[in-house]
Design an enzyme around this catalytic site. Structure first.
Site, PDB file in Angstrom:
ATOM      1  N   HIS A  10       0.818  -1.221   0.000  1.00  0.00           N
ATOM      2  CA  HIS A  10       0.000   0.000   0.000  1.00  0.00           C
ATOM      3  C   HIS A  10       0.858   1.280   0.000  1.00  0.00           C
ATOM      4  O   HIS A  10       0.440   2.307   0.536  1.00  0.00           O
ATOM      5  CB  HIS A  10      -0.955  -0.011   1.198  1.00  0.00           C
ATOM      6  CG  HIS A  10      -0.280  -0.016   2.543  1.00  0.00           C
ATOM      7  ND1 HIS A  10      -0.785  -0.696   3.632  1.00  0.00           N
ATOM      8  CD2 HIS A  10       0.853   0.584   2.989  1.00  0.00           C
ATOM      9  CE1 HIS A  10       0.001  -0.513   4.667  1.00  0.00           C
ATOM     10  NE2 HIS A  10       1.012   0.270   4.304  1.00  0.00           N
TER      11      HIS A  10
ATOM     12  N   HIS B 171      -1.730   4.790   9.748  1.00  0.00           N
ATOM     13  CA  HIS B 171      -0.355   5.292   9.902  1.00  0.00           C
ATOM     14  C   HIS B 171      -0.312   6.650  10.597  1.00  0.00           C
ATOM     15  O   HIS B 171       0.556   7.481  10.305  1.00  0.00           O
ATOM     16  CB  HIS B 171       0.316   5.435   8.541  1.00  0.00           C
ATOM     17  CG  HIS B 171       0.499   4.174   7.767  1.00  0.00           C
ATOM     18  ND1 HIS B 171      -0.535   3.491   7.189  1.00  0.00           N
ATOM     19  CD2 HIS B 171       1.617   3.465   7.481  1.00  0.00           C
ATOM     20  CE1 HIS B 171      -0.061   2.419   6.559  1.00  0.00           C
ATOM     21  NE2 HIS B 171       1.229   2.390   6.723  1.00  0.00           N
TER      22      HIS B 171
ATOM     23  N   GLU C  80       3.616  -5.259   8.666  1.00  0.00           N
ATOM     24  CA  GLU C  80       2.304  -5.133   7.983  1.00  0.00           C
ATOM     25  C   GLU C  80       1.850  -6.455   7.372  1.00  0.00           C
ATOM     26  O   GLU C  80       0.682  -6.579   6.985  1.00  0.00           O
ATOM     27  CB  GLU C  80       2.385  -4.045   6.906  1.00  0.00           C
ATOM     28  CG  GLU C  80       2.550  -2.658   7.510  1.00  0.00           C
ATOM     29  CD  GLU C  80       2.777  -1.559   6.477  1.00  0.00           C
ATOM     30  OE1 GLU C  80       2.708  -0.385   6.859  1.00  0.00           O
ATOM     31  OE2 GLU C  80       3.026  -1.870   5.287  1.00  0.00           O
TER      32      GLU C  80
ATOM     33  N   HIS D  48       9.892  -4.339   4.503  1.00  0.00           N
ATOM     34  CA  HIS D  48      10.432  -2.979   4.407  1.00  0.00           C
ATOM     35  C   HIS D  48      10.669  -2.387   5.784  1.00  0.00           C
ATOM     36  O   HIS D  48      10.032  -2.774   6.756  1.00  0.00           O
ATOM     37  CB  HIS D  48       9.575  -2.045   3.538  1.00  0.00           C
ATOM     38  CG  HIS D  48       8.175  -1.746   3.983  1.00  0.00           C
ATOM     39  ND1 HIS D  48       7.210  -2.693   4.189  1.00  0.00           N
ATOM     40  CD2 HIS D  48       7.553  -0.554   4.233  1.00  0.00           C
ATOM     41  CE1 HIS D  48       6.059  -2.116   4.519  1.00  0.00           C
ATOM     42  NE2 HIS D  48       6.248  -0.823   4.563  1.00  0.00           N
TER      43      HIS D  48
HETATM   44  C1  DHB Z   1       6.296   3.242   2.271  1.00  0.00           C
HETATM   45  C2  DHB Z   1       5.741   2.002   2.613  1.00  0.00           C
HETATM   46  C3  DHB Z   1       4.648   1.923   3.478  1.00  0.00           C
HETATM   47  O1  DHB Z   1       4.069   0.758   3.871  1.00  0.00           O
HETATM   48  C4  DHB Z   1       4.083   3.083   3.985  1.00  0.00           C
HETATM   49  O2  DHB Z   1       3.007   2.977   4.768  1.00  0.00           O
HETATM   50  C5  DHB Z   1       4.635   4.324   3.662  1.00  0.00           C
HETATM   51  C6  DHB Z   1       5.746   4.399   2.806  1.00  0.00           C
HETATM   52  C7  DHB Z   1       7.444   3.330   1.317  1.00  0.00           C
HETATM   53  O3  DHB Z   1       8.028   2.306   0.924  1.00  0.00           O
HETATM   54  O4  DHB Z   1       7.778   4.450   0.912  1.00  0.00           O
HETATM   55 FE    FE Z   2       2.538   1.100   5.451  1.00  0.00          FE
END
Ligand code: DHB
Ligand code: FE
Length: 280
Positions: A12, A59, A240, A193
């Protein structure tokens, strides 16, 4: 009774919303990501959901670190989007289905999940971006929506095992709704991530691919990870994945993979997408 037509799980990342707003889907950076969604949309055209139950993490647009429900469910007839500071256009409101929401809330609480019910929810990119990917274009999203929010942000997070149980309870709740609605479960976020600290930029394709396989074949196996292990292996925002586990468990039983895609990177994230259907 309502019928779950299947689940879609997808990353997302806000930059996806930026690429949509600027019409960049066919540029070389974006094409390998966006082109995977054609098959998901073909599948949606076949299974024709009326409602999407969207499992995601807020978030900081709706909840902040001072008050963070572990599991929360929206119960409104409309959900507004608002500016999060990512430079994305604010999207028109999404249609809710308060009757379904209250049924889910009653069923989940009766099933011993003491969720937070929310009669107002500002929906962030983790809700809007996946819906834009599945139903692109300027027309309003054609399905009603129910936001289901999982805390993947402020520790302590619910464990993978707990999220599998929550997803199973969510699936039972949907399936006991006295209606002929066709329900899509959408799980958003991940895959690996980490956006902050010394490991910013961390991505773990081996772990992601293992998770995508286990989600289809043996989701219980992912229930064996602790949150600490999950954060080590997937990165702090890779937690997540919990939203994917909820969506998968809502299907229950055996599933088949209709379609999937894995592409690194999209912004700072390993992007994953799966379309899952129960065996019929
Ligand atoms: C990014 C990934 C995310 O899950 C998010 O909520 C905000 C930014 C990213 O990779 O930039
Ligand atoms: Fe996110």
């Amino acid at each position: 009774m309502a019928r779950i037509v299947g689940a879609v799980t997808t990353s997302h990342v806000p930059a996806i919303g930026g690429a949509i707003a600027k019409g960049r889907q066919d540029e070389p950076y974006w094409k390998p990501f966006f082109s995977a969604f054609g098959k998901a949309r073909d599948w949606l055209a076949r299974v024709k959901p009326d409602v999407a139950v969207v499992v995601y993490n807020d978030h900081g647009l709706q909840f902040f670190l001072d008050k963070m429900p572990t599991f929360a469910v929206g119960a409104a007839d409309e959900y507004r989007n608002a500016d999060e500071g990512w430079g994305l256009p604010t999207l028109p409101p999404y249609r809710g289905d308060a009757a379904l929401s209250w049924h889910l809330i009653e069923s989940l609480v009766a099933d011993e999940f003491d969720i937070t019910s929310c009669q107002e929810v500002l929906v962030d990119h983790a809700f809007t971006v996946p819906l834009q990917l599945l139903w692109p274009g300027p027309a309003p999203c054609p399905v009603a929506t129910v936001p289901v929010m999982v805390n993947t942000v402020q520790h302590p997070l619910p464990s993978p095992a707990r999220c599998l149980k929550f997803g199973a309870a969510l699936g039972r709740a949907i399936a006991s709704w006295p209606s002929d609605a066709r329900v899509l479960v959408l799980g958003t976020g991940g895959l690996s991530h980490q956006l902050e600290g010394p490991r910013a930029g961390f991505i773990n394709p081996e772990f992601d691919r293992m998770c995508m396989a286990k989600i289809v074949e043996e989701p219980e196996a992912l229930g064996g990870y602790s949150i600490r292990q999950l954060v080590e292996l997937a990165g702090s925002q890779g937690a997540e994945l919990l939203n994917w586990l909820v969506a998968r468990a809502a299907l229950g039983g055996r599933v088949s993979k209709v379609h999937s895609n894995y592409h690194v990177p999209v912004s700072n994230t390993a992007s994953g997408m799966m379309v899952l259907e129960n065996w019929s």
